[in-house]
Scaffold this motif. Structure first.
Motif, PDB file in Angstrom:
ATOM      1  N   ASP A 306       0.820  -1.202   0.000  1.00  0.00           N
ATOM      2  CA  ASP A 306       0.000   0.000   0.000  1.00  0.00           C
ATOM      3  C   ASP A 306       0.857   1.257   0.000  1.00  0.00           C
ATOM      4  OD1 ASP A 306      -2.290  -1.455  -0.098  1.00  0.00           O
ATOM      5  OD2 ASP A 306      -2.722  -1.336   2.039  1.00  0.00           O
ATOM      6  N   ARG A 307       1.935   1.248   0.791  1.00  0.00           N
ATOM      7  CA  ARG A 307       2.824   2.419   0.793  1.00  0.00           C
ATOM      8  C   ARG A 307       3.477   2.612  -0.562  1.00  0.00           C
ATOM      9  NH1 ARG A 307       3.928   0.464   6.043  1.00  0.00           N
ATOM     10  NH2 ARG A 307       5.716  -0.738   5.245  1.00  0.00           N
ATOM     11  N   LEU A 308       3.872   1.509  -1.193  1.00  0.00           N
ATOM     12  CA  LEU A 308       4.478   1.598  -2.523  1.00  0.00           C
ATOM     13  C   LEU A 308       3.480   2.130  -3.541  1.00  0.00           C
ATOM     14  CD1 LEU A 308       6.773   1.051  -4.518  1.00  0.00           C
ATOM     15  CD2 LEU A 308       5.944  -1.309  -4.699  1.00  0.00           C
ATOM     16  N   LEU A 309       2.258   1.604  -3.499  1.00  0.00           N
ATOM     17  CA  LEU A 309       1.252   2.034  -4.466  1.00  0.00           C
ATOM     18  C   LEU A 309       0.865   3.491  -4.255  1.00  0.00           C
ATOM     19  CD1 LEU A 309      -1.088  -1.113  -4.528  1.00  0.00           C
ATOM     20  CD2 LEU A 309       0.572  -0.413  -6.254  1.00  0.00           C
ATOM     21  N   GLU A 310       0.767   3.909  -2.998  1.00  0.00           N
ATOM     22  CA  GLU A 310       0.411   5.299  -2.738  1.00  0.00           C
ATOM     23  C   GLU A 310       1.507   6.251  -3.191  1.00  0.00           C
ATOM     24  OE1 GLU A 310      -2.480   6.373  -1.882  1.00  0.00           O
ATOM     25  OE2 GLU A 310      -3.271   4.334  -1.704  1.00  0.00           O
TER      26      GLU A 310
END
Length: 405
Positions: A306-310
């Motif tokens: 999620d952090r990567l995608l955000e």
């Protein structure tokens, strides 16, 4: 009284008049022998052979699954089950409902899902076709363990027990035979306690062919495994293609490469260019698929992903896409200038062809990234709209709207 039940023995049913009474009798004998407070629940999926009357006559509870399909019947049965634990199995007399002690023991010990393992417990002659036993089940079970790191070795055993509330919380969605795979996959992704116990498989007692269709249902299981694993479907193939394209292309941009008697030149560079384009698109699909599945609950959220995608915002991806396209336009301009120097004649210079291939690769890759960035960002739109719609309207603003109306 419903809360007092410990176990529901659930059987999906579609025209099982030949074997249903035997299965219900075995299940009831187990409840009587073990002293467990329980019920036998038949989830009927539109039987026309009198299966419902047989089940009711033997004291089993019958519920009707309106939507057709193995998964739909089980979903209805799980929703209607009154037991704290549920043990499900086919009503074709291939599983022994009179011996469920191992399942109940593991469930009482804290397991969320207990799978039967037919390969460990024994498969009777004629109980499983050779292509299921040697190809279908081993291959699909291996892929399930590879994709999802699940400990289950017999992915498609129909006899399994589970804690009712834990499985209901998974919100299983499929309606066909792939329901069996969805349960294991989502339980693994949800970090539930999965265990296996040996179980036996006997030749079923029906005179008609089984409902299972080998290739159709095998493909549905494989399709489900792939769709629930964007990494294996998109990311890993995309990274491999991109790596091959970049390594090979970086060597061939400098000039021809000769290995033994084989000479690699612009034609191989063109293949490397295609690898870069396909790899980039595949990685973009992986990002889009993961974002969609994570946001809408198909795959549990992951802090790292999620952090990567955000961090991959629309603006950042657009910036990379614009840089690539500008580089491509510059290389294309140089190629056109070289072509003009030759009075727009045949492009026989390998150097010019290399520049054109590089330019087209950069342009196409940049355009793909731009479109993929917009597609990925569109996934957020329903969430934002719902958040705005859920916000209460201030009283003074509501009065102004009423006055205008």
């Amino acid at each position: 009284m419903a809360e007092a039940l410990e176990l529901t023995i659930l059987m999906p049913c579609l025209n099982e008049a030949e074997t249903l009474a035997t299965c219900i009798g075995k299940a009831q004998s187990y409840l009587a022998r073990s002293g467990i407070s329980g019920e036998v629940l038949i989830s009927d999926n539109g039987s026309t052979d009198g299966s419902q009357a047989i089940a009711q006559g033997l004291g089993a509870r019958v519920v009707t699954a309106e939507q057709r399909g193995y998964g739909a019947a089980l979903g209805t049965g799980i929703a209607e089950a009154r037991g704290r634990f549920v043990i499900m199995g086919d009503a074709d007399d291939s599983y022994d409902f009179a011996n469920l002690d191992a399942f109940v023991r593991e469930l009482r010990d804290g397991a969320d899902l207990v799978m039967g393992n037919r390969f460990a417990g024994g498969i009777a002659p004629g109980a499983m076709p050779w292509h299921h036993r040697c190809i279908g089940n081993p291959v699909l079970s291996f892929l399930g363990r590879l994709f999802f790191k699940t400990p289950v070795r017999d992915f498609h055993c129909g006899l399994r027990g589970f804690r009712r509330d834990a499985i209901r919380d998974l919100q299983l969605r499929t309606t066909g035979m792939e329901f069996a795979s969805e349960m294991v996959v989502k339980a693994t992704l949800g970090q539930l306690d999965l265990r296996e116990v040996p179980t036996t498989l006997q030749k079923d007692g029906r005179s008609r062919p089984p409902h299972l269709r080998s290739f159709r249902d095998g493909w549905r299981h494989l399709r489900f495994l792939l769709l629930f694993s964007p990494r294996w479907l998109f990311l890993y193939p995309g990274v491999a293609l991109l790596w091959i394209g970049l390594v090979v292309g970086s060597q061939l941009l400098q000039g021809p490469v000769r290995i033994g008697v084989v000479n690699f030149d612009v034609h191989t560079l063109l293949v490397a260019s295609l690898c870069v384009i396909m790899g980039t698109q595949s990685i973009a699909f992986a990002i889009i698929g993961r974002r969609f599945a994570s946001r809408y609950g198909f795959i549990p959220r992951s802090g790292t992903y999620d952090r990567l995608l955000e961090s991959l915002t629309l603006e950042r991806i657009l910036l990379v896409a614009i840089i690539l396209m500008l580089g491509g336009l510059i290389a294309m301009g140089w190629g056109l200038w070289e072509w003009a120097r030759r009075d727009f004649g045949p492009l026989t210079s390998s150097g010019t062809l290399r520049a054109v291939i590089l330019a087209m690769t950069a342009l196409v890759t940049g355009f793909q990234l731009m479109m993929s960035a917009f597609m990925s960002s569109m996934i957020n739109i329903p969430i934002y709209e719902r958040r705005l719609a859920d916000q209460p309207v201030p009283d003074d603003q509501f009065r102004r709207r009423s006055d205008q109306a």
